[in-house]
Design a protein around this motif. Sequence first.
Motif, PDB file in Angstrom:
ATOM      1  N   VAL A   1      57.058 -12.323  50.314  1.00  0.00           N
ATOM      2  CA  VAL A   1      55.948 -11.483  50.776  1.00  0.00           C
ATOM      3  C   VAL A   1      56.569 -10.197  51.324  1.00  0.00           C
ATOM      4  CG1 VAL A   1      53.890 -11.361  52.235  1.00  0.00           C
ATOM      5  CG2 VAL A   1      54.681 -13.583  51.394  1.00  0.00           C
ATOM      6  N   SER A   2      55.905  -9.064  51.114  1.00  0.00           N
ATOM      7  CA  SER A   2      56.496  -7.786  51.506  1.00  0.00           C
ATOM      8  C   SER A   2      55.492  -6.885  52.216  1.00  0.00           C
ATOM      9  CB  SER A   2      57.034  -7.057  50.261  1.00  0.00           C
ATOM     10  OG  SER A   2      57.580  -5.805  50.609  1.00  0.00           O
ATOM     11  N   ASN A   3      56.016  -5.984  53.033  1.00  0.00           N
ATOM     12  CA  ASN A   3      55.204  -4.917  53.631  1.00  0.00           C
ATOM     13  C   ASN A   3      55.518  -3.569  52.981  1.00  0.00           C
ATOM     14  OD1 ASN A   3      57.728  -4.296  54.605  1.00  0.00           O
ATOM     15  ND2 ASN A   3      57.250  -4.647  56.761  1.00  0.00           N
TER      16      ASN A   3
ATOM     17  N   ILE B   1      50.788  -1.991  53.505  1.00  0.00           N
ATOM     18  CA  ILE B   1      50.102  -2.931  52.617  1.00  0.00           C
ATOM     19  C   ILE B   1      50.969  -4.177  52.516  1.00  0.00           C
ATOM     20  CG2 ILE B   1      49.152  -3.341  50.321  1.00  0.00           C
ATOM     21  CD1 ILE B   1      48.737  -0.375  50.005  1.00  0.00           C
ATOM     22  N   ILE B   2      50.383  -5.310  52.883  1.00  0.00           N
ATOM     23  CA  ILE B   2      51.071  -6.593  52.772  1.00  0.00           C
ATOM     24  C   ILE B   2      50.764  -7.165  51.393  1.00  0.00           C
ATOM     25  CG2 ILE B   2      51.414  -8.865  53.802  1.00  0.00           C
ATOM     26  CD1 ILE B   2      52.112  -6.533  55.656  1.00  0.00           C
ATOM     27  N   SER B   3      51.802  -7.546  50.651  1.00  0.00           N
ATOM     28  CA  SER B   3      51.565  -8.076  49.306  1.00  0.00           C
ATOM     29  C   SER B   3      52.434  -9.298  49.055  1.00  0.00           C
ATOM     30  CB  SER B   3      51.852  -7.010  48.245  1.00  0.00           C
ATOM     31  OG  SER B   3      53.209  -6.634  48.252  1.00  0.00           O
TER      32      SER B   3
ATOM     33  N   TYR C   1      46.905  -7.004  50.890  1.00  0.00           N
ATOM     34  CA  TYR C   1      45.962  -6.676  51.965  1.00  0.00           C
ATOM     35  C   TYR C   1      46.368  -5.314  52.525  1.00  0.00           C
ATOM     36  CZ  TYR C   1      43.539  -6.459  56.395  1.00  0.00           C
ATOM     37  OH  TYR C   1      42.745  -6.036  57.435  1.00  0.00           O
ATOM     38  N   ILE C   2      45.423  -4.379  52.540  1.00  0.00           N
ATOM     39  CA  ILE C   2      45.696  -3.032  53.049  1.00  0.00           C
ATOM     40  C   ILE C   2      45.417  -2.996  54.546  1.00  0.00           C
ATOM     41  CG2 ILE C   2      45.072  -0.587  52.911  1.00  0.00           C
ATOM     42  CD1 ILE C   2      44.263  -1.040  50.003  1.00  0.00           C
ATOM     43  N   HIS C   3      46.400  -2.520  55.311  1.00  0.00           N
ATOM     44  CA  HIS C   3      46.234  -2.363  56.761  1.00  0.00           C
ATOM     45  C   HIS C   3      46.336  -0.880  57.116  1.00  0.00           C
ATOM     46  CE1 HIS C   3      46.255  -3.112  61.009  1.00  0.00           C
ATOM     47  NE2 HIS C   3      47.465  -2.595  61.151  1.00  0.00           N
ATOM     48  N   LYS C   4      45.201  -0.262  57.241  1.00  0.00           N
ATOM     49  CA  LYS C   4      45.083   1.128  57.700  1.00  0.00           C
ATOM     50  C   LYS C   4      43.985   1.155  58.750  1.00  0.00           C
ATOM     51  CE  LYS C   4      46.255   3.247  53.195  1.00  0.00           C
ATOM     52  NZ  LYS C   4      47.435   4.072  53.458  1.00  0.00           N
ATOM     53  N   PRO C   5      44.323   0.858  60.004  1.00  0.00           N
ATOM     54  CA  PRO C   5      43.291   0.753  61.046  1.00  0.00           C
ATOM     55  C   PRO C   5      42.386   1.976  61.141  1.00  0.00           C
ATOM     56  CG  PRO C   5      45.427   0.046  61.873  1.00  0.00           C
ATOM     57  CD  PRO C   5      45.666   0.624  60.524  1.00  0.00           C
ATOM     58  N   LYS C   6      42.945   3.166  60.900  1.00  0.00           N
ATOM     59  CA  LYS C   6      42.157   4.394  60.994  1.00  0.00           C
ATOM     60  C   LYS C   6      41.728   4.914  59.625  1.00  0.00           C
ATOM     61  CE  LYS C   6      44.693   5.702  65.175  1.00  0.00           C
ATOM     62  NZ  LYS C   6      45.626   6.688  65.779  1.00  0.00           N
TER      63      LYS C   6
END
Length: 523
Positions: A48-50, A72-74, A95-100
Amino acid sequence: MKILITLLVLGFSSILSAQDHATGYVFEDNNQNGKKDHREKGITNVAVSNGREVVLTDSKGKYKLPVGEDDIISVIKPSGYKIGSNEDNLPQFFYIHKPKGSPALKFKGVKATGKLPKSIDFALVISEEKEEFTALIFGDPQPYTQQEVDYFAEGIVTEVENIKNVPFGLSLGDLVGNDLDLFNPYIKAVKKAGIPWYNLLGNHDINFEVETDMLSDETYEAHFGPANYAFNYGKVHFLVLDDVLYPDPRDGKKYWGGFREDQFEFIKNDLKQVPKDHLIVIAMHIPLSEPGGKDTFRDEDRKKLFKLLKDFPHTLSLSAHTHIQRQDFFGKEEGWQQEKLHHHYNVGTTSGDWYSGKLDENNIPISTMRDGTPKGYAFINFDGNKYSIDYKVAGKPNSYQMEIFAPKVVANNRRTQAGIFVNFFMGTEGDEVMYRIDDGKWKKMDYVEDYDPSYLEMVYEWDLAEDLMPGRRSSNPIKSEHLWRGDIPYKLETGEHKIEVKATDMFGNTHTATSSYRLEEPK
């Protein structure tokens, strides 16, 4: 009091830690509902990667990765499993992690994703994967208008609609032509192939108004996920990379081929998890080679990539971008660190010469490329860690692998400088191309780097026409790197004479084609 402060600090640190790391499970989704149910087991040793670090899941299928405000965690799909796809056949491995969310852009990026979930889980389903399989490869669909999306859909995708015995496809960038609102029409067009479809970013798929390369893929990410990722199938490891540096770090304008340091970190960490006897296939948009002697790819980055691949004896790299077709082989002079040369395949494009040329019977541009390669797509056939490639010309039978050009009529017993030319689309210097006339003796043809006369004829038809032709004039020709020439026998009986050609490609496959010319007595 001291103990209380310590506990508060520890508690605050654990909250920070929870926010700064993504955790979750990779699990066997037995009921295929996409959710980890109580009895569904985790899968161990899955990568798994970031986008920088790569970790393996533990004995319970759990992973933990550092995460920032724009990550993005994949999951890197292991062999023997399949990943779910959405309704448009796009694999959902991230999974995309962009809080803003993405910054305000002309073409919308990712909406604000908010707080990091407690568990980001990836569902896999056990699937039989044979080591012998075929992947479908598209180069540069690159429509600039909805009409060109339709040309792509009707002229290319229709041929492979609901294709069988091909587990997935991949487009090598320039999915669209600068208008990123065409991403969705492109997706709907490719969906009809009926198989999971991977994509990568090209120089016409980027957000041009940004000032840093890290933000140039915001709209791409919103539609397709990470621009750098990997997956396994059979005994092949696919590494998909964004190699478009924008803006060009040299002058802040246009773009350049190469990689950022965070990408090299990802490549290095990813390859640590791959067995050395597996085939590594690296897919990118801008080729590692530099056609025409132009400085299109940062030499230092090519050498860095080759260094990371030095312990893998089985490799292949793919690109598109040039709207021609060519085979390149890299050795020590270019920084390749193995005795066996590295093969780079610059794939002919599905848009051909940017949807130019005469219209066919379906009113679709024939769009032959400047080196004489007709528009089309590729099938890469894998067998363990070995591969072979078939190029399929759109609208033609599988056997159409070369174009023969010869004069229609030649004066008998009169010397001529005209010749028989063969454009062998998958050919490369060193391949054997033979010809014979009327069942006579086979002779070797000479490899030449020259303009394909068949393509020249096509272009000049526009220039010599007295009435405006439907469609758009083809681009000016460039020298082809898969062209052969043979002399025309002119001391034969008058009448029609058959030309036979056979060509053997780098994989040992022999292809044949026929044509003819006529000898007449001089007038």
